[in-house]
Design a protein around this motif. Structure first.
Motif, PDB file in Angstrom:
ATOM      1  N   HIS A 171       0.788  -1.365  -0.094  1.00  0.00           N
ATOM      2  CA  HIS A 171       0.061   0.102  -0.058  1.00  0.00           C
ATOM      3  C   HIS A 171       1.040   1.176   0.188  1.00  0.00           C
ATOM      4  O   HIS A 171       1.509   1.486   0.922  1.00  0.00           O
ATOM      5  N   HIS A 172       0.723   2.130  -1.097  1.00  0.00           N
ATOM      6  CA  HIS A 172       1.528   3.127  -1.252  1.00  0.00           C
ATOM      7  C   HIS A 172       0.640   4.525  -0.783  1.00  0.00           C
ATOM      8  O   HIS A 172      -0.454   4.628  -1.285  1.00  0.00           O
ATOM      9  N   ILE A 173       0.990   4.800   0.702  1.00  0.00           N
ATOM     10  CA  ILE A 173      -0.031   5.833   1.491  1.00  0.00           C
ATOM     11  C   ILE A 173       0.221   7.153   1.068  1.00  0.00           C
ATOM     12  O   ILE A 173      -0.556   7.816   0.702  1.00  0.00           O
ATOM     13  N   ILE A 174       1.729   7.356   1.108  1.00  0.00           N
ATOM     14  CA  ILE A 174       2.118   8.940   0.802  1.00  0.00           C
ATOM     15  C   ILE A 174       2.847   8.804  -0.288  1.00  0.00           C
ATOM     16  O   ILE A 174       3.636   8.369  -0.583  1.00  0.00           O
ATOM     17  N   LYS A 175       2.565   9.688  -1.296  1.00  0.00           N
ATOM     18  CA  LYS A 175       3.209   9.668  -2.829  1.00  0.00           C
ATOM     19  C   LYS A 175       3.759  10.927  -2.961  1.00  0.00           C
ATOM     20  O   LYS A 175       3.150  11.985  -3.174  1.00  0.00           O
ATOM     21  N   ASP A 176       5.202  10.799  -2.803  1.00  0.00           N
ATOM     22  CA  ASP A 176       6.134  12.050  -3.124  1.00  0.00           C
ATOM     23  C   ASP A 176       5.572  13.335  -2.628  1.00  0.00           C
ATOM     24  O   ASP A 176       5.289  14.428  -3.579  1.00  0.00           O
ATOM     25  N   VAL A 177       5.531  13.621  -1.394  1.00  0.00           N
ATOM     26  CA  VAL A 177       4.887  14.739  -0.684  1.00  0.00           C
ATOM     27  C   VAL A 177       6.377  15.644  -0.569  1.00  0.00           C
ATOM     28  O   VAL A 177       6.986  15.209   0.141  1.00  0.00           O
ATOM     29  N   SER A 178       6.019  16.942  -1.202  1.00  0.00           N
ATOM     30  CA  SER A 178       7.166  17.722  -0.872  1.00  0.00           C
ATOM     31  C   SER A 178       6.358  19.038  -0.322  1.00  0.00           C
ATOM     32  O   SER A 178       5.529  19.408  -0.725  1.00  0.00           O
ATOM     33  N   LEU A 179       6.883  19.543   0.783  1.00  0.00           N
ATOM     34  CA  LEU A 179       6.101  20.675   1.725  1.00  0.00           C
ATOM     35  C   LEU A 179       7.070  21.537   2.635  1.00  0.00           C
ATOM     36  O   LEU A 179       8.138  20.979   2.955  1.00  0.00           O
ATOM     37  N   ASP A 180       7.118  22.798   2.597  1.00  0.00           N
ATOM     38  CA  ASP A 180       7.666  23.596   3.209  1.00  0.00           C
ATOM     39  C   ASP A 180       6.760  24.332   4.336  1.00  0.00           C
ATOM     40  O   ASP A 180       6.170  25.312   3.888  1.00  0.00           O
ATOM     41  N   ILE A 181       7.197  24.169   5.537  1.00  0.00           N
ATOM     42  CA  ILE A 181       6.397  24.625   6.574  1.00  0.00           C
ATOM     43  C   ILE A 181       7.071  25.663   7.274  1.00  0.00           C
ATOM     44  O   ILE A 181       8.333  25.308   7.818  1.00  0.00           O
ATOM     45  N   LYS A 182       6.743  26.876   7.297  1.00  0.00           N
ATOM     46  CA  LYS A 182       7.497  27.955   7.889  1.00  0.00           C
ATOM     47  C   LYS A 182       7.519  27.963   9.476  1.00  0.00           C
ATOM     48  O   LYS A 182       6.329  27.602   9.956  1.00  0.00           O
ATOM     49  N   SER A 183       8.372  28.551  10.183  1.00  0.00           N
ATOM     50  CA  SER A 183       8.426  28.619  11.441  1.00  0.00           C
ATOM     51  C   SER A 183       7.020  29.337  11.959  1.00  0.00           C
ATOM     52  O   SER A 183       7.036  30.489  11.500  1.00  0.00           O
ATOM     53  N   GLY A 184       6.360  29.065  12.871  1.00  0.00           N
ATOM     54  CA  GLY A 184       5.377  29.605  13.694  1.00  0.00           C
ATOM     55  C   GLY A 184       4.151  29.568  12.951  1.00  0.00           C
ATOM     56  O   GLY A 184       3.108  30.492  13.248  1.00  0.00           O
ATOM     57  N   GLU A 185       4.177  28.860  11.639  1.00  0.00           N
ATOM     58  CA  GLU A 185       2.976  28.746  10.902  1.00  0.00           C
ATOM     59  C   GLU A 185       1.908  27.767  11.541  1.00  0.00           C
ATOM     60  O   GLU A 185       2.412  26.843  12.104  1.00  0.00           O
ATOM     61  N   PHE A 186       0.641  28.143  11.296  1.00  0.00           N
ATOM     62  CA  PHE A 186      -0.514  26.991  11.710  1.00  0.00           C
ATOM     63  C   PHE A 186      -0.971  26.447  10.276  1.00  0.00           C
ATOM     64  O   PHE A 186      -1.538  27.099   9.536  1.00  0.00           O
ATOM     65  N   ILE A 187      -0.664  25.153  10.277  1.00  0.00           N
ATOM     66  CA  ILE A 187      -0.797  24.531   9.040  1.00  0.00           C
ATOM     67  C   ILE A 187      -1.727  23.676   9.283  1.00  0.00           C
ATOM     68  O   ILE A 187      -1.857  22.754  10.340  1.00  0.00           O
ATOM     69  N   VAL A 188      -2.883  23.231   8.127  1.00  0.00           N
ATOM     70  CA  VAL A 188      -3.972  22.509   8.627  1.00  0.00           C
ATOM     71  C   VAL A 188      -3.705  21.360   7.404  1.00  0.00           C
ATOM     72  O   VAL A 188      -3.847  21.734   6.170  1.00  0.00           O
ATOM     73  N   PHE A 189      -3.551  20.105   7.697  1.00  0.00           N
ATOM     74  CA  PHE A 189      -3.913  18.991   6.581  1.00  0.00           C
ATOM     75  C   PHE A 189      -5.267  18.596   6.471  1.00  0.00           C
ATOM     76  O   PHE A 189      -5.737  18.212   7.654  1.00  0.00           O
ATOM     77  N   VAL A 190      -5.842  18.570   5.412  1.00  0.00           N
ATOM     78  CA  VAL A 190      -7.138  18.305   5.289  1.00  0.00           C
ATOM     79  C   VAL A 190      -7.512  17.436   4.267  1.00  0.00           C
ATOM     80  O   VAL A 190      -6.808  17.384   3.244  1.00  0.00           O
ATOM     81  N   GLY A 191      -8.532  16.559   4.121  1.00  0.00           N
ATOM     82  CA  GLY A 191      -8.703  15.867   3.105  1.00  0.00           C
ATOM     83  C   GLY A 191      -9.615  14.598   3.648  1.00  0.00           C
ATOM     84  O   GLY A 191      -9.957  14.360   4.906  1.00  0.00           O
ATOM     85  N   PRO A 192     -10.353  13.913   2.611  1.00  0.00           N
ATOM     86  CA  PRO A 192     -11.267  12.752   3.013  1.00  0.00           C
ATOM     87  C   PRO A 192     -10.453  11.552   3.874  1.00  0.00           C
ATOM     88  O   PRO A 192      -9.306  11.580   3.724  1.00  0.00           O
ATOM     89  N   SER A 193     -11.354  10.667   4.632  1.00  0.00           N
ATOM     90  CA  SER A 193     -10.417   9.656   5.220  1.00  0.00           C
ATOM     91  C   SER A 193      -9.713   8.798   4.490  1.00  0.00           C
ATOM     92  O   SER A 193     -10.361   8.530   3.261  1.00  0.00           O
ATOM     93  N   GLY A 194      -8.573   8.399   4.890  1.00  0.00           N
ATOM     94  CA  GLY A 194      -7.967   7.430   3.883  1.00  0.00           C
ATOM     95  C   GLY A 194      -6.870   8.139   2.918  1.00  0.00           C
ATOM     96  O   GLY A 194      -6.289   7.607   2.279  1.00  0.00           O
ATOM     97  N   CYS A 195      -7.125   9.561   3.051  1.00  0.00           N
ATOM     98  CA  CYS A 195      -6.216  10.240   2.195  1.00  0.00           C
ATOM     99  C   CYS A 195      -4.404  10.459   2.644  1.00  0.00           C
ATOM    100  O   CYS A 195      -3.777  10.904   1.751  1.00  0.00           O
TER     101      CYS A 195
END
Lengths: 337, 332
Positions: free
Chosen positions: B16-40
């Motif tokens: 099962h390939h769950i996470i596919k090639d994710v690149s992300l830059d989260i800045k210091s002090g940021e409030f980041i929300v991951f959202v998506g349907p269940s199983g995403c």
């Protein structure tokens, strides 16, 4: 042969049919005596209430009766016997208990029983816990658990016969066939008569019960471990707790109740230990325990009903509080889930 | 202060390939929300940041240091679980202080810190209680307290509000927003399937689907300029209407998307005409469900509506708010 099978068949038929007939009949009689469709509402309500009060006793009745005849009566009779002489005719007061208090054999048995109590429940629970934790994450863990559980299916006498071979000793010049002596001689030691070594032989007998009961502890504790929420362990990992700290501070406290139930269940079993000692040493070489001492006085050479009964009462008094506590704890555990 | 950088992160469980090639830059002090349907894969991604799950490939950096092989406790992160994950046999005080105890802090200092956090979260009177004697909201606060007390640089929230009832959820949402304000230097990553939580709390939202990042942006960017049919449909409530066929062809698109509030009513027949099937009147707005040849459309009207069920309605999308999507479901 055929006759026996037929007898068995008819007995079962009669027994089951009799039970069915009794429950159906008594219920029918109750309904007839206090009808729910009485003339006026008030008496109908009253009848229903009476029915509800009587019905449990009707259904419990036979079981309570059998329990009284086979459990309560023997207890009363044993108490009665313990205050009477060897034939059970003459009242002797506390003489039998006094005798026990000063008897060397009785003291030895009590000492051995305490040894068993100190070692077996602790060792079974500890090993069960360790095995449960270790097998939890392995793909062959269930197979390992099944193998460890298997001795539980063997009777104590059967297990003792197996272990007799483990401890077997053959006289000088003969080939040693016991595995323990085989190992000892392989490493250059002298073969020993293991079950005749005073004091230590107790531990060799205990090993048999540990071998049998560890599987029980493992299975119960493994189920309890499965019930620990995974994320409390993950939270502890993030909180910086090492594996030992997680085990002792997070896992064990969460299954503490189950550990105590396993411990006390085995404790009750150990207090009643009899078969292993009888089969392995027949109380020789200072291995006697209370149950065996009772058996000897009651039915064997002793032939003293009074003394045998007194020992039986001592065992019962020792078991009772643990038993009550154990049942309460088990009930509390079930309510918790 | 800690930024988080994910580069080409992949995660597989067996086949099962769950996470596919994710690149992300989260800045210091940021409030980041991951959202998506269940199983995403949003929770898996969060657990990869925490170190509870190992990534299969890619680099994970926290505070400019690669942490792929750093154990969770050494990553400077704290996590709040969906189930709170409180230690049931420990008092609130011990729950909050457990991490400090593991750091080997002296008793007096642990006491000082735990009491300070207890005060901050209005838990002072509950410090001696066991978790089972607390309400859902209080348990949640203890879980948050456990994160705060460690002074972690990064807070990870795994659907922290989904076990609470609706009223409490709104209240805790505000409390977490306030917490973010009080800890401006703490980077927070928050996982939810609830797009309302995402919209109201996030500095930036990461929309995930089937293990891929679909779009990253501020809530309004995602609302106003969704780059795919999926994001357009996921962000916003009620859902955006998708229309295919003639009205879309006219705008040279495979699908056009129109939010419920971006319709006008026309006196004369339009491309999008239908009958009013059902109305929901909420007081502040009314939602009209109009059955048209291209499917059921939702229309939002402010206040009460004058239209009656069964009435024929002619709808016209407001041109500047129409989203056009091509055959690959991406924005044109």
């Amino acid at each position: 042969m055929t006759a026996q099978i037929l007898y068995a068949f008819f007995t079962v038929l009669l027994g089951v049919g009799g039970c069915f007939g009794y429950f159906y009949g008594s219920n029918w009689l109750l309904d007839r005596t206090f009808p729910a469709n009485a003339n006026n509402d008030a008496s109908a309500v009253r009848n229903l209430r009476i029915q509800a009060n009587i019905r449990p006793w009707l259904f419990l009745g036979p079981a309570l009766l059998l329990l009284s005849v086979y459990l309560i009566f023997p207890v009363i009779q044993t108490v009665y016997l313990s205050f009477h002489d060897r034939a059970g005719d003459k009242y002797v007061g506390l003489a039998n208990y006094k005798w026990a208090f000063y008897d060397d054999q009785f003291r030895l048995s009590i000492f051995n029983n305490i040894l068993w109590l100190a070692v077996v429940p602790a060792l079974c629970t500890l090993m069960g816990l360790i095995i449960a934790v270790l097998t939890d994450r392995l793909w062959w863990g269930n197979l390992a658990k099944s193998l460890i559980f298997m001795p539980l299916a063997i009777s104590f006498v059967g297990a003792s016969v197996i272990w007799k071979f483990v401890y077997d000793y053959r006289g000088e010049g003969q080939q040693q066939i016991g595995i323990l002596n085989a190992i000892v001689t392989y490493f250059g030691g002298d073969p020993q008569v293991w079950i005749a070594l005073p004091f230590w032989n107790n531990f060799f007998l205990m090993a048999i019960l540990v071998w049998i009961q560890t599987g029980f502890a493992t299975v119960i504790l493994a189920a309890a471990l499965r019930g620990i929420p995974e994320d409390t362990l993950e939270a502890a990992t993030i909180d910086g707790a090492g594996p030992f700290k997680i085990f002792f501070r997070i896992m064990v406290p969460q299954i503490y109740g189950t550990i105590l139930v396993v411990w006390t269940t085995i404790t009750v079993l150990v207090l009643k230990i009899f078969d292993i000692v009888l089969t392995m040493t027949n109380s020789q070489w200072d291995t006697s325990v209370l149950a065996n001492l009772m058996f000897d006085w009651m039915f064997r050479g002793g032939g003293d009903f009074g003394r045998g009964a007194a020992i039986a009462i001592v065992i019962m008094v020792a078991v009772l509080p643990i038993m009550i506590w154990n049942i309460r704890q088990a009930n509390a555990e079930q309510k918790g889930h | 202060m800690a930024n988080i950088k994910l580069t080409n992160i992949n995660k597989s469980y067996g086949s099962h390939h769950i996470i596919k090639d994710v690149s992300l830059d989260i800045k210091s002090g940021e409030f980041i929300v991951f959202v998506g349907p269940s199983g995403c894969g949003k929770s898996t991604l969060l657990r990869s940041i925490s170190g509870l799950d190992q990534v299969s490939s890619g680099t994970m950096e926290i505070d400019n240091a690669v942490v792929n092989d750093v154990p969770p406790s050494k990553r400077g992160i704290a996590m709040v679980f969906q189930s709170y994950a409180l230690y049931p046999h420990m008092s609130v005080f011990e729950n909050i202080g457990f991490a400090l105890e593991n750091q080997g802090l002296p008793r007096a200092e642990i006491k000082k810190k735990v009491e300070a956090v207890g005060e901050m979260l209005q838990l002072t009177t509950y410090l001696t209680r066991l978790p089972k004697a607390l309400s859902g909201g209080q348990r949640q606060r203890v879980a948050i307290g456990r994160a705060i007390v460690r002074g972690a640089k990064v807070f990870l929230f795994d659907e922290p509000l989904s076990n609470l009832d609706a009223a409490l959820r709104v209240q805790m949402r505000m409390e977490i927003a306030k917490l973010k304000r009080d800890l401006p230097n703490t980077t927070m990553v928050y996982v939810t399937h609830d797009q309302v939580e995402a919209m109201t709390m996030a500095d930036r939202i990461v929309v995930l689907q089937a293990g891929r990042v679909m779009q990253v942006g501020t809530p309004m960017e995602l609302y106003e300029n969704p780059n795919s049919v999926f994001v357009a449909g996921f962000i916003g409530s009620p859902k955006m209407n998708f229309i295919t066929g003639k009205p879309a062809d006219k705008l040279k698109a495979k699908t056009i998307g129109v939010r419920p509030e971006h319709f006008e009513f026309s006196k004369t027949a339009t491309d999008i005409s239908g009958t009013l099937d059902y109305t929901e009147v909420l007081g502040s707005d009314s939602f009209l469900y109009v059955s048209t040849p291209t499917g059921m459309l939702t229309v939002r009207e402010p206040g009460r509506t004058q239209y009656k069920t069964g009435q024929k309605l002619h709808l016209k999308p407001i041109a500047e708010h129409v989203h056009r999507f091509g055959p690959d479901d991406n924005r044109l």
